[in-house]
Design an enzyme around this catalytic site. Structure first.
Site, mmCIF file in Angstrom:
data_model
loop_
_atom_site.group_PDB
_atom_site.id
_atom_site.type_symbol
_atom_site.label_atom_id
_atom_site.label_comp_id
_atom_site.label_asym_id
_atom_site.label_seq_id
_atom_site.Cartn_x
_atom_site.Cartn_y
_atom_site.Cartn_z
ATOM 1 N N HIS A 82 -7.171 -1.477 3.855
ATOM 2 C CA HIS A 82 -5.456 -2.037 3.892
ATOM 3 C C HIS A 82 -5.362 -2.118 2.586
ATOM 4 C CE1 HIS A 82 -6.923 -3.988 8.080
ATOM 5 N NE2 HIS A 82 -6.653 -2.607 8.248
ATOM 6 N N THR A 83 -4.754 -1.040 1.851
ATOM 7 C CA THR A 83 -4.460 -1.191 0.353
ATOM 8 C C THR A 83 -3.379 -2.076 0.170
ATOM 9 O OG1 THR A 83 -2.747 0.707 1.028
ATOM 10 C CG2 THR A 83 -4.748 1.348 0.083
ATOM 11 N N CYS A 84 -2.633 -2.548 1.495
ATOM 12 C CA CYS A 84 -1.812 -3.668 1.090
ATOM 13 C C CYS A 84 -2.126 -4.931 0.523
ATOM 14 C CB CYS A 84 -0.837 -3.768 2.338
ATOM 15 S SG CYS A 84 -0.007 -2.358 2.880
ATOM 16 N N PHE A 85 -3.390 -5.125 1.108
ATOM 17 C CA PHE A 85 -4.369 -6.458 0.763
ATOM 18 C C PHE A 85 -5.433 -6.109 0.022
ATOM 19 C CE2 PHE A 85 -1.968 -6.490 5.094
ATOM 20 C CZ PHE A 85 -1.032 -7.461 4.840
ATOM 21 N N GLY B 222 0.700 -1.180 -0.181
ATOM 22 C CA GLY B 222 0.084 0.125 0.189
ATOM 23 C C GLY B 222 0.961 1.323 -0.039
#
Length: 839
Positions: free
Chosen positions: A805-808, A519
């Site tokens: 949660h932009t990472c996921f 993210g």
């Protein structure tokens, strides 16, 4: 007639039959041998020097080395009026017959039409000179060709059409003309004019039915057999053109009607698909040595290749394979009813399966001509060239073999620059040699495969150096930036880690506790590109007439400013590195460049259409100037070879540049107006931006050094960098791939409200939601279904905003009491979210 056979390679069937010159009373063996390539399959064969023709042992076509001269009588050409007159006479006779006589005598009644065709199919020249177009840019009058086949197809009897196909096969098998070294037959068509007859043959309307095994009137075993023979030879001939003829073919293809062009792309792709299906059915068979070619007998007597012979079987060769492969799942199947060979679920075509298969190679070569023409004159989307069957190729081995072949070829040319002898290799063809066959998803898989190897190698080297020097060396490329100084901090960090750019990227924002699992990286790319395009930097200009961005024109005095910290040169270099890192780290950027930008990166030639895309109003006015041919041209336009443009920092300041030496004093006339337009386009697309683009290019290719990048065309590179260009979000498809956590499922009320709200949003608002959840507001080039979207449940805090949660690619929703509450909370979150911190 005497024959001569000679083994070229003991491992396979590289033998040829040399047919002696028919004018010679006997054949005198000669110890002096030369090599020639077959004009149909392209196989390089060795033969005695003093012969006039030989028969290829691979495709069984007679290769003529010294052709016989023919004279053309205009009365022998195919003439639609003559055919209609004959048809009318035959129809009158046919109508006078009763029902039983029609059934018994229909072949006899239409025998005149059959004789008409037979007399014009003795040599290639009558067919070759027929159906000429009045348009100098077209090789054929396709309306006449279509009418010709319509007449044959609609006859009460199929015999004339079948006789025509048989005659075509004979001409293709024994052309009696030296097609390897064609001589101009018509000033209009030049060398390619000798192949017009093959282009006419390729218009046969039943070819697609044959390949797809579709139900049709002319889809009997005999028709399928002969049409396949004709098609494979026609494709072979057009793929083995010499370089000059191939260039002429591409030139004429550029002016082909779009629907006809798209039909040709579809036909050749179906031909390639057919042969991959055939390979599938011959896996494990002794005949599958890469050079086996099904002949007429195979179609007429084989239930495998001609399924209609077994009417009780539901298995149709091509139809079955299309269902299996195009469905996206490879199911276990046997190659025949009594075969013990069962394909694995994860079966992939090995390069050895198709690497020496001349049908696939020639089909790919012909498709290459169409692809090159499409690159110059856009006829259809590049996705039309994708072959779905190629998705089941072992792309890793194909890529590795392609690199090995490239190295071997370069080494061979260097060591044997003076040698003209052929080079042999176990596998002569890879799909990577014709990358347009790969879908964009497959190309991305190859890019990720090579990228992963390079990143792992860089990390391994860093670890080994740490052991040797007893120092701690990071295995990641770490960039630490402040939001308000994102460009300066990024430039300094990249300059200090030039050797680490191929490591996996990790971003840290100062005074923000976020941990980069993807993210933060997306956020950094977004902020940095936004800052680089800031007008205060003067790197890029906004072109109002197209609403696109382009490189700023560098004034001569500013070349002194292209050096030093924070200079334009360094910022362009930084932008190149950033673009390369975005590709390496699978991150989508929001860029507004024309196609010319991506063409320049890929090394493709720019065209007038590229200038028109960037400067539509200027380009249109230029084209109007080119069309004007009046005597008062100079008085009306009063132009010189000079242009002007505003300063990139001060629009009130105007700069003048000459397009050529002494351009300010050279008037634009009717004679040189085309040169003026060419120099004008070259100035704005190339010369004026050369310093900045060269710095950008250096930065880009400092990161992107792998061979996998060469597989992408400009259109695909744009999609790779910017994502899909679709102007709507397919909510139903996104919903179908979404995973739920924390107790949510697809039927949960909050989840249903979420999808309803997303469907009701306008596209700009949908893009904001995508950015909120994934860190990017663009859909990946491979489609929305490749986004690993997740929705999680938060049991408390129903009055709080949604989290992401932009990472996921995950959005966390509370248990909201109604749909309107969820809508309001979503809108607030989308409009006011930025940065990373504890919530």
């Amino acid at each position: 007639m005497s024959f001569f056979s000679r083994n070229i390679n003991s491992k396979d069937r590289h033998k040829i039959q040399i047919i002696s010159n028919s004018t010679a009373p006997s054949f005198e063996p000669n110890n002096e041998f030369v090599t020639s390539s077959c004009c149909c399959c392209g196989t390089i064969l060795q033969h005695p020097k003093n012969i006039s023709k030989f028969r290829c042992s691979v495709c069984y076509v007679t290769v003529v080395l010294q052709g016989t001269a023919f004279t053309q009588d205009k009365t022998e050409l195919f003439d639609l009026d003559d055919m209609r007159e004959l048809l009318s006479s035959c129809n009158n006779t046919y109508r006078e017959l009763d029902k039983d006589e029609k059934r018994l005598r229909k072949h006899e009644v239409f025998h005149l039409l059959e004789d008409y065709i037979a007399t014009r199919m003795v040599t290639i020249f009558p067919l070759n000179a027929s159906f000429e177009s009045s348009n100098p840019r077209e090789m054929l009058d396709y309306d006449q060709v279509k009418e010709f086949y319509r007449i044959l197809m609609e006859l009460p009897t199929k015999k004339p059409f079948y006789s025509f196909l048989v005659a075509c096969n004979e001409l293709l098998k024994r052309p009696h003309v030296a097609l390897n070294t064609p001589t101009p037959t018509n000033p209009k068509y030049k060398r390619i004019g000798l192949f017009r007859w093959i282009l006419i043959i390729l218009e046969v309307p039943i070819f697609k039915q044959t390949l797809a095994n579709a139900e049709a009137r002319c889809n009997t075993p005999h028709f399928r057999a002969i049409s396949y023979e004709v098609l494979k030879k026609a494709v072979g001939y057009m793929s083995c053109l010499d370089e000059a003829s191939a260039k002429e073919l591409v030139h004429f293809l550029k002016y082909m009607q779009k629907d006809i062009f798209a039909s040709k792309v579809e036909l050749v792709n179906m031909y390639i698909t057919f042969h991959f299906a055939r390979i599938l059915h011959t896996i494990g068979k002794e005949t599958n040595n890469g050079k086996y070619s099904p002949q007429l007998e195979d179609f007429e007597h084989s239930e495998k290749l001609n399924p209609s012979l077994n009417q009780g079987s539901a298995k149709k060769l091509v139809h079955t394979n299309m269902n299996i492969f195009f469905g996206g799942i490879v199911r276990p199947m046997t190659s025949s009813a009594n075969s013990k060979d069962i394909l694995a679920l994860n079966y992939r075509f090995s390069p050895e399966d198709y690497g020496n298969e001349w049908h696939i190679k020639t089909g790919a070569r012909l498709l290459l001509c169409l692809y090159v023409a499409n690159q110059s004159a856009y006829k259809c989307p590049v996705s039309n060239f994708y072959n779905t069957m190629i998705d089941f190729v072992d792309y890793k081995r194909d890529f590795e073999l392609w690199q090995d072949l490239s190295k071997l070829s370069a080494s061979h040319e260097k060591e044997n620059s003076g040698s003209s002898g052929p080079r042999y290799s176990p596998v002569q063809f890879t799909i990577c040699q014709c990358p347009f066959l790969f879908s964009l998803g497959m190309k991305i898989s190859i890019l990720e495969y090579e990228t992963r190897r390079l990143m792992e190698y860089s990390a391994e080297q860093a670890f080994l150096k740490a052991l040797d020097r007893k120092q701690v060396v990071d295995v990641y490329l770490k960039i630490r930036v402040r939001r308000e100084f994102v460009t300066t901090d990024s430039l300094r960090s990249i300059q200090n880690q030039q050797k680490d750019l191929k490591k996996s990227l990790r971003i840290e924002f100062v005074n923000e506790p976020g941990i980069d699992a993807g993210g933060l990286r997306k956020e950094w790319f977004l902020l940095l590109t936004r800052d680089l395009f800031n007008p205060n930097n003067g790197l890029f200009v906004y072109v109002p007439e197209s609403r696109l961005c382009w490189f700023s024109i560098m004034e001569s005095i500013e070349h002194e400013l292209l050096q030093g910290e924070g200079s334009s040169s360094e910022l362009y270099y930084l932008f190149g590195v950033v673009l390369g890192l975005a590709i390496y780290n699978s991150t989508i950027l929001d860029l507004k460049f024309p196609r010319a930008f991506y063409k320049k990166i890929c090394g493709e030639v720019l065209s007038v259409n590229d200038f028109l895309e960037l400067y539509p109003e200027t380009g249109t006015n230029m084209l109007k100037m080119l069309e004007y041919d009046g005597e008062d041209f100079e008085d009306i336009f009063a132009l010189t070879f000079e242009t002007c443009f505003p300063d990139r920092f001060d629009e009130s300041k105007i700069h003048y540049r000459q397009l050529c030496p002494d351009g300010s004093t050279q008037a634009v006339t009717r004679e040189n107006k085309h040169e003026y337009f060419r120099l004008w386009m070259d100035f704005y697309l190339n010369r004026s931006i050369a310093p900045g683009f060269e710095s950008f290019r250096n930065g880009f290719f400092h990161v992107i050094e792998g061979n996998s990048f060469r597989l992408f065309g400009s259109e695909e590179l744009e999609q790779l960098v910017c994502g899909s260009n679709e102007q709507s979000l397919d909510v139903s498809m996104l919903r179908s791939v979404t995973r739920y956590q924390g107790g949510f499922d697809d039927n949960s009320p909050v989840v249903q409200w979420f999808w309803e709200i997303l469907s009701e949003m306008e596209y700009p608002q949908q893009r904001k939601l995508l950015h909120f959840v994934t860190g990017s507001d663009r859909v990946p080039a491979t489609g929305v279904t490749t986004i690993p979207f997740r929705i999680s449940r938060i049991r408390s805090g129903a009055d709080r905003l949604p989290l992401s949660h932009t990472c996921f690619n995950e959005i966390c929703l509370h248990e909201y009491k109604d749909k309107e509450t969820l809508r309001n909370k979503l809108i607030i979150a989308l409009e006011e979210s930025q940065g990373y911190g504890f919530r």
